[in-house]
Design a protein around this motif. Structure first.
Motif, short mmCIF file in Angstrom:
data_model
loop_
_atom_site.label_atom_id
_atom_site.label_comp_id
_atom_site.label_asym_id
_atom_site.label_seq_id
_atom_site.Cartn_x
_atom_site.Cartn_y
_atom_site.Cartn_z
N SER A 58 0.81 -1.48 0.08
CA SER A 58 0.05 -0.16 0.01
C SER A 58 1.01 1.30 -0.09
CB SER A 58 -0.83 0.01 1.34
OG SER A 58 -1.48 -1.20 1.38
N LYS A 74 2.54 3.44 -6.40
CA LYS A 74 2.50 2.65 -7.88
C LYS A 74 1.53 3.46 -8.67
CE LYS A 74 0.04 -0.58 -5.87
NZ LYS A 74 0.36 -0.14 -4.15
N GLY A 132 -7.12 -1.05 -7.95
CA GLY A 132 -7.24 -0.79 -6.37
C GLY A 132 -8.84 -0.12 -6.34
N TYR A 151 -11.68 -2.44 -6.35
CA TYR A 151 -11.76 -2.90 -5.00
C TYR A 151 -12.61 -2.02 -4.01
CZ TYR A 151 -9.51 -7.05 -6.77
OH TYR A 151 -9.42 -8.01 -7.59
N ARG A 152 -11.99 -0.71 -4.21
CA ARG A 152 -12.43 0.44 -3.23
C ARG A 152 -14.07 0.53 -3.40
NH1 ARG A 152 -9.00 3.75 -0.48
NH2 ARG A 152 -6.71 2.85 -0.92
N VAL A 155 -11.60 -1.93 2.86
CA VAL A 155 -11.10 -2.53 1.38
C VAL A 155 -10.72 -3.80 1.58
CG1 VAL A 155 -9.20 -1.36 0.96
CG2 VAL A 155 -10.49 -2.02 -0.82
N ALA A 162 -11.54 -7.30 -0.43
CA ALA A 162 -10.88 -7.89 -1.30
C ALA A 162 -10.13 -9.36 -1.10
CB ALA A 162 -9.45 -6.88 -1.75
N ARG A 168 -2.17 -5.56 -6.84
CA ARG A 168 -1.58 -6.53 -6.13
C ARG A 168 -1.35 -7.91 -6.27
NH1 ARG A 168 -2.62 -2.29 -4.04
NH2 ARG A 168 -2.68 -1.64 -1.66
N ASP A 169 -2.02 -8.13 -7.65
CA ASP A 169 -1.85 -9.41 -8.01
C ASP A 169 -1.92 -9.46 -9.70
OD1 ASP A 169 -4.42 -8.31 -8.69
OD2 ASP A 169 -5.57 -10.31 -8.22
N ILE A 170 -1.44 -8.16 -10.24
CA ILE A 170 -1.44 -8.07 -11.63
C ILE A 170 -0.65 -8.85 -12.27
CG2 ILE A 170 -1.47 -6.31 -13.48
CD1 ILE A 170 -3.85 -5.85 -11.33
N ARG A 228 -3.31 -3.38 6.17
CA ARG A 228 -3.89 -3.73 4.98
C ARG A 228 -2.82 -4.67 4.22
NH1 ARG A 228 -4.87 0.16 0.44
NH2 ARG A 228 -4.15 1.73 1.72
N ASP A 284 -3.45 -8.44 2.76
CA ASP A 284 -3.32 -8.52 1.52
C ASP A 284 -2.34 -9.73 1.36
OD1 ASP A 284 -4.88 -6.52 1.03
OD2 ASP A 284 -3.53 -5.12 0.48
N ARG A 338 -3.62 -13.37 2.78
CA ARG A 338 -5.03 -14.08 2.31
C ARG A 338 -4.62 -15.28 1.33
NH1 ARG A 338 -6.07 -9.02 -1.61
NH2 ARG A 338 -4.85 -9.32 -3.08
O1 C5P Z 1 -4.03 0.10 -4.57
P1 C5P Z 1 -5.06 0.70 -3.56
O2 C5P Z 1 -4.35 0.77 -2.19
O3 C5P Z 1 -6.05 1.52 -3.82
O4 C5P Z 1 -5.90 -0.67 -3.11
C1 C5P Z 1 -6.87 -0.93 -2.13
C2 C5P Z 1 -7.05 -2.26 -1.66
O5 C5P Z 1 -7.70 -3.19 -2.73
C3 C5P Z 1 -5.79 -3.12 -1.26
O6 C5P Z 1 -5.41 -2.78 0.05
C4 C5P Z 1 -5.89 -4.44 -1.59
O7 C5P Z 1 -6.66 -5.03 -0.58
C5 C5P Z 1 -7.13 -4.61 -2.75
N1 C5P Z 1 -6.48 -4.74 -4.08
C6 C5P Z 1 -6.46 -6.13 -4.48
N2 C5P Z 1 -5.90 -6.48 -5.56
C7 C5P Z 1 -5.58 -5.38 -6.35
C8 C5P Z 1 -5.72 -4.12 -6.07
C9 C5P Z 1 -6.26 -3.72 -4.84
O8 C5P Z 1 -6.65 -6.96 -3.38
N3 C5P Z 1 -5.24 -5.90 -7.73
#
Ligand code: C5P
Length: 227
Positions: A12, A16, A35, A38-39, A103, A107, A134-136, A184, A188, A191
């Motif tokens: 976090s 990025k 993200g 998910y938000r 969030v 997620a 996070r998982d791209i 977070r 993250d 999980r």
């Molecule tokens: O990138 P950002 O901090 O806005 O993402 C918010 C939350 O969304 C992350 O902390 C994570 O829990 C979730 N997330 C995810 N997979 C992604 C992008 C975000 O699990 N590809």
């Protein structure tokens, strides 16, 4: 010129989205902030009594997923795509500390991930995309030609996030922001479904002491070499 897919993952508030936006602009690529998606789901859950301090109706959220419309619309004035939830611009609402506090729990739900990953894969089908999350590099685009994994110390990240929230006039304390960043990261990366981890072929960028300019140049040069 050949078009590639660029995946930017990391903890976090590692900056990025800042570098992803810069890179997309310089290359003429589409930028996708995964993200934000998910938000938007978390915001929906908060606004509809699905999630609150001592209650999370996971079944209700899962059953509502089909009716959710989560999409981006490009805003020329700001120069990037903004998030819309069921037709309403929620770009500011999804960035609050309160949404950040829920969030990661949203997620963790596999049904949520499945729906958003499919949508992300569609958005990147034609390549020419920079996507951060996070998982791209591990799940959404495991074949991406270029993958980065961003890191920085928790304090550096919390300071950046704190400043960002103050700039948005949110009344938050540094301690709460630091706590949120750390919690977070923990959820993250531990999980079961698609945990945050560095893809084997990702290039790690530790940016605690890297200026934005130097960081951008590093990523841009690597992108040019790959294209
Ligand atoms: O990138 P950002 O901090 O806005 O993402 C918010 C939350 O969304 C992350 O902390 C994570 O829990 C979730 N997330 C995810 N997979 C992604 C992008 C975000 O699990 N590809």
């Amino acid at each position: 010129m050949k078009k590639i897919t660029i995946a930017i993952d990391g903890f976090s508030s590692t900056g990025k989205s800042t570098v992803a936006k810069q890179l997309a602009k310089a290359l003429g690529y589409v930028y996708v902030d995964s993200g934000a998606m998910y938000r938007a789901v978390a915001l929906y859950a908060m606004q509809n009594g699905i999630i609150s301090k001592d209650h999370f109706d996971i079944e209700k959220l899962i059953s509502d997923l089909d009716s959710l419309r989560i999409n981006f619309k490009y805003n020329e004035d700001v120069g990037f795509a903004e998030m819309y939830l069921n037709g309403k611009n929620v770009e500011n609402e999804i960035r609050t500390l309160e949404v950040s506090q829920w969030v990661s729990q949203v997620a963790e739900i596999s049904e949520v991930r499945r729906m958003l990953v499919l949508q992300q894969q569609k958005m990147g089908k034609e390549k020419g995309v920079v996507m951060d999350g996070r998982d791209i590099g591990t799940v959404v685009f495991p074949d991406a030609e270029l993958k980065f994994f961003m890191t920085a110390s928790a304090e550096t990240r919390a300071k950046r996030r704190y400043k960002e929230l103050l700039d948005r006039n949110e009344n938050v304390s540094y301690e709460d922001v630091l706590k949120n960043v750390e919690s977070r990261d923990l959820i993250d990366s531990t999980r079961e479904d698609s945990p945050l981890m560095k893809a084997k072929d990702a290039i790690e960028i530790e940016n605690s002491n890297l200026s934005l300019k130097a960081q951008f140049k590093k990523l841009y040069d690597l992108a040019q070499e790959t294209i």
